[in-house]
Design a protein around this motif. Structure first.
Motif, PDB file in Angstrom:
ATOM      1  N   ASP A 165      36.646   3.421  40.658  1.00 52.60           N
ATOM      2  CA  ASP A 165      36.161   2.082  41.016  1.00 52.60           C
ATOM      3  C   ASP A 165      36.834   1.028  40.158  1.00 52.60           C
ATOM      4  O   ASP A 165      36.851   1.111  38.929  1.00 52.60           O
ATOM      5  N   GLY A 166      37.436   0.060  40.818  1.00 50.77           N
ATOM      6  CA  GLY A 166      38.158  -1.012  40.142  1.00 50.77           C
ATOM      7  C   GLY A 166      39.665  -0.889  40.233  1.00 50.77           C
ATOM      8  O   GLY A 166      40.391  -1.835  39.923  1.00 50.77           O
ATOM      9  N   VAL A 167      40.158   0.268  40.684  1.00 54.66           N
ATOM     10  CA  VAL A 167      41.612   0.464  40.803  1.00 54.66           C
ATOM     11  C   VAL A 167      42.024   0.212  42.249  1.00 54.66           C
ATOM     12  O   VAL A 167      41.517   0.862  43.164  1.00 54.66           O
ATOM     13  N   PRO A 168      42.939  -0.719  42.496  1.00 55.65           N
ATOM     14  CA  PRO A 168      43.358  -1.006  43.878  1.00 55.65           C
ATOM     15  C   PRO A 168      43.986   0.217  44.557  1.00 55.65           C
ATOM     16  O   PRO A 168      44.780   0.940  43.947  1.00 55.65           O
ATOM     17  N   PRO A 209      39.214   5.696  50.053  1.00 54.20           N
ATOM     18  CA  PRO A 209      38.852   4.289  49.859  1.00 54.20           C
ATOM     19  C   PRO A 209      37.690   3.897  50.767  1.00 54.20           C
ATOM     20  O   PRO A 209      37.529   4.433  51.867  1.00 54.20           O
ATOM     21  N   LEU A 210      36.890   2.949  50.289  1.00 52.30           N
ATOM     22  CA  LEU A 210      35.755   2.480  51.077  1.00 52.30           C
ATOM     23  C   LEU A 210      36.219   1.760  52.328  1.00 52.30           C
ATOM     24  O   LEU A 210      35.586   1.853  53.396  1.00 52.30           O
ATOM     25  N   THR A 211      37.339   1.033  52.231  1.00 54.49           N
ATOM     26  CA  THR A 211      37.928   0.343  53.380  1.00 54.49           C
ATOM     27  C   THR A 211      39.424   0.638  53.427  1.00 54.49           C
ATOM     28  O   THR A 211      40.001   1.160  52.469  1.00 54.49           O
ATOM     29  N   THR A 212      40.058   0.260  54.535  1.00 54.50           N
ATOM     30  CA  THR A 212      41.502   0.468  54.682  1.00 54.50           C
ATOM     31  C   THR A 212      42.321  -0.687  54.123  1.00 54.50           C
ATOM     32  O   THR A 212      43.551  -0.650  54.166  1.00 54.50           O
ATOM     33  N   ASP A 213      41.667  -1.691  53.603  1.00 55.16           N
ATOM     34  CA  ASP A 213      42.360  -2.828  52.999  1.00 55.16           C
ATOM     35  C   ASP A 213      43.117  -2.345  51.756  1.00 55.16           C
ATOM     36  O   ASP A 213      42.532  -1.714  50.880  1.00 55.16           O
ATOM     37  N   PRO A 214      44.444  -2.630  51.656  1.00 52.98           N
ATOM     38  CA  PRO A 214      45.207  -2.174  50.482  1.00 52.98           C
ATOM     39  C   PRO A 214      44.653  -2.683  49.154  1.00 52.98           C
ATOM     40  O   PRO A 214      44.893  -2.067  48.108  1.00 52.98           O
ATOM     41  N   SER A 215      43.929  -3.818  49.209  1.00 54.36           N
ATOM     42  CA  SER A 215      43.358  -4.351  47.969  1.00 54.36           C
ATOM     43  C   SER A 215      41.999  -3.740  47.647  1.00 54.36           C
ATOM     44  O   SER A 215      41.368  -4.096  46.643  1.00 54.36           O
ATOM     45  N   ASN A 216      41.558  -2.813  48.464  1.00 51.48           N
ATOM     46  CA  ASN A 216      40.273  -2.149  48.220  1.00 51.48           C
ATOM     47  C   ASN A 216      40.258  -1.527  46.827  1.00 51.48           C
ATOM     48  O   ASN A 216      41.241  -0.930  46.379  1.00 51.48           O
ATOM     49  N   ASN A 217      39.141  -1.648  46.139  1.00 43.28           N
ATOM     50  CA  ASN A 217      39.026  -1.013  44.823  1.00 43.28           C
ATOM     51  C   ASN A 217      37.701  -0.267  44.654  1.00 43.28           C
ATOM     52  O   ASN A 217      37.228  -0.071  43.548  1.00 43.28           O
ATOM     53  N   GLN A 218      37.117   0.143  45.772  1.00 46.90           N
ATOM     54  CA  GLN A 218      35.913   0.962  45.744  1.00 46.90           C
ATOM     55  C   GLN A 218      36.137   2.217  46.579  1.00 46.90           C
ATOM     56  O   GLN A 218      36.891   2.197  47.564  1.00 46.90           O
ATOM     57  N   TYR A 219      35.447   3.303  46.177  1.00 43.28           N
ATOM     58  CA  TYR A 219      35.758   4.601  46.779  1.00 43.28           C
ATOM     59  C   TYR A 219      34.483   5.391  47.066  1.00 43.28           C
ATOM     60  O   TYR A 219      33.413   5.116  46.499  1.00 43.28           O
ATOM     61  N   VAL A 220      34.619   6.348  47.966  1.00 44.06           N
ATOM     62  CA  VAL A 220      33.515   7.246  48.292  1.00 44.06           C
ATOM     63  C   VAL A 220      34.007   8.678  48.149  1.00 44.06           C
ATOM     64  O   VAL A 220      35.189   8.976  48.349  1.00 44.06           O
ATOM     65  N   GLY A 221      33.086   9.574  47.804  1.00 37.97           N
ATOM     66  CA  GLY A 221      33.438  10.972  47.678  1.00 37.97           C
ATOM     67  C   GLY A 221      33.420  11.672  49.024  1.00 37.97           C
ATOM     68  O   GLY A 221      32.634  11.325  49.917  1.00 37.97           O
TER      69      GLY A 221
END
Length: 528
Positions: A165-168, A209-221
């Motif tokens: 979380d926090g890493v693009p 990644p939570l979204t497909t946006d390249p700037s996304n910085n949140q993730y799901v397992g």
């Protein structure tokens, strides 16, 4: 294999986070500060209680004043070997490990030293002794295995999600002409180890990644599970900790002895940890995960020791010794890799089969080298009593006190940017550890040219909340005096309980290790 150096300033954004530096945690605090009953066979077989009797090169490591009781020049050499058996307990499931064979440690140098006494019949300082002694204080060779079910709904992916979380996402992708090593290097240099962990989990499809946006910085397992997961852990270590003492001591008026030691410390240690996780639901995208990491530690340190021994009369001695803190400079390097088994619901290989299991391995061939830091272990006080039975032998006992909550880390970099993180670790130490009390009792009985020896040691738990993690040891020994040449043998059976945590965050399960060790030592002593 590539070698990359991490600068602490590269982690400024996570100064208050336990994710900042994977090479320091409460497991390492215990490993770096623990010691064993090692030294000459005479010292070991009396459980180390000779600090107030003196005239033994390893006993000088406890109380340097004892060097003043040598009557002749002496050199001694002690090889040793050992066997270890571990029993582990992971949430109630016990695992009996295989013996670490005695021949693995055959003839490792346990102790090597020399002392030169100078005796005067006219000066009130009737004895002055100088000398040098090398003494191993910890043998790190061990092999621990444990397995069992987690106590709660925790998983390995929780650890990696906390780092990610926090890493693009754009920084975790592989682009044209880039390799796993290239991106892993770049993340370490520009973010830190937490981003490297995010990269391993992302590239192995443990997380998405939570979204497909390249700037996304949140993730799901990608792992789902309806019951606690199952873990298999293998932890292998090797190496040693030792000190080299230069000492001087003197006896005044045949009544009181004083000594001083400059002690140079060293540590060489390697650790390999492997954790396998399974038990995910049948429809889970993540089916299994395996994480492997190595940690290499090279360290040097110094401290001083001072001691006094007072002869109450010909039969009774009282002693006091003070050991300063040891100021260590720690150098660490790590490697890591991850393997996963993924249910191919997204048809990652494009073959149209979405029910097959694919295996992924992310294995950067990179050594991460960290900036050195200072690690200070606590001071120690030793008080002792001995009853001397003429030439027939002695009975001796001592008590020592050392406050493990005073262990602390200090940043050594010019910028000092990591000190806030080290302050966080220091607070963890204070919350985890407490004062350690040790009692030792032993004795020696002489029958003509033979010596019979025995001793017992008990040390309280260093953990605030784990009072039953006590260490104890029984020791036995024999010796024979050939005149100028003496031979001693010792057997020490010790039992030590301690705990290890799987990860500092996310998967924070712990397991207990009950380590039973037999040490065998043979000392060759020559008087000249």
């Amino acid at each position: 294999m590539k070698n990359k150096k991490f600068i602490w300033a590269g982690f400024i954004m996570l100064l208050f986070s336990p994710l900042f530096a994977p090479a320091q945690n409460m497991n390492d605090v215990y490993e770096y500060n623990r010691t064993e009953l090692l030294g000459t066979a005479r010292y070991m077989s009396t459980a180390g209680t000779m600090s107030n009797v003196g005239a033994d090169l390893s006993a000088i490591g406890d109380n340097p004043a004892g060097a003043s009781y040598f009557l002749t020049n002496r050199i001694s050499f002690t090889p040793d070997f050992f066997n270890i058996q571990n029993t582990t307990d992971y949430n109630g499931k016990k695992t009996l490990g295989n013996d670490r064979g005695i021949f693995h440690g055959l003839f490792y140098t346990n102790q090597l030293g020399v002392v030169l006494p100078f005796i005067s019949e006219t000066n009130k300082w009737n004895k002055i002794s100088i000398g040098f002694n090398y003494n191993k204080t910890k043998n790190y060779f061990n092999n621990v295995e444990t397995e069992g079910q987690a106590s709660g709904m925790q998983s390995m992916q929780d650890y990696f999600l906390a780092h990610a979380d926090g890493v693009p996402t754009s920084d975790l992708d592989l682009y044209n002409n880039e390799t796993i090593e290239d991106v892993y290097d770049w993340l370490g240099e520009n973010y830190g180890s937490y981003a490297q962990h995010a990269f391993l989990a992302y590239q192995s499809f443990m997380i998405d990644p939570l979204t497909t946006d390249p700037s996304n910085n949140q993730y799901v397992g990608n792992g789902t599970y309806s019951a606690p997961l199952y873990h298999r852990v293998k932890w292998k270590t090797e190496g040693k900790k030792f000190n080299s003492d230069v000492f001087i001591a003197g006896e005044y008026n045949n009544k009181i002895a004083a000594g001083f030691t400059l002690s140079m410390h060293g540590m060489e240690r390697k650790e390999r940890r492997n954790i396998i996780e399974s038990g995910y639901d049948a429809g889970s995208k993540l089916q299994a995960a395996e994480y492997t990491t190595t940690l290499k530690t090279d360290a040097s340190g110094f401290g001083i020791k001072m001691g006094l021994i007072y002869k109450v009369n010909k039969q009774v001695k009282l002693s006091f010794a003070f050991h300063s803190p040891v100021w260590w400079e720690i150098n660490e390097s790590t490697t890591e890799s991850i393997q996963t088994e993924i249910l191919d619901v997204d048809d990652l290989d494009g073959d149209g089969n979405t029910t097959e299991i694919l295996s992924f391995a992310v294995e950067p061939n990179v050594v991460n080298t960290y900036e050195p830091y200072k690690f200070v272990t606590p001071s120690k006080i030793i008080v002792g009593f001995s009853a001397i039975m003429g030439k027939s032998g002695f009975i001796s006992a001592d008590y020592s006190y050392s406050d493990w909550s005073q262990i602390h880390f200090t940043d050594m970099s010019e910028s000092g940017s990591a000190q806030d993180y080290f302050d966080y670790l220091n607070k963890q130490v204070q919350d985890t550890y407490t004062a350690v009390h040790r009692i030792r009792v032993g004795g020696e009985f002489k029958v003509e040219d033979w010596f019979l020896r025995a001793g017992y040691l008990m040390q309280t738990s260093p953990y605030k909340n784990l009072k039953d993690n006590v260490t104890d040891a029984l020791s036995f020994g024999l010796g024979y005096d050939f005149g100028k040449f003496e031979v001693d043998f010792a057997l020490v059976n010790s039992n030590e309980k301690y705990n290890r945590q799987l990860f500092p965050v996310g998967l924070t399960e712990t397991y207990q290790i009950n380590q039973r060790t037999n040490h065998y030592a043979l000392t060759l002593r020559m008087n000249f």
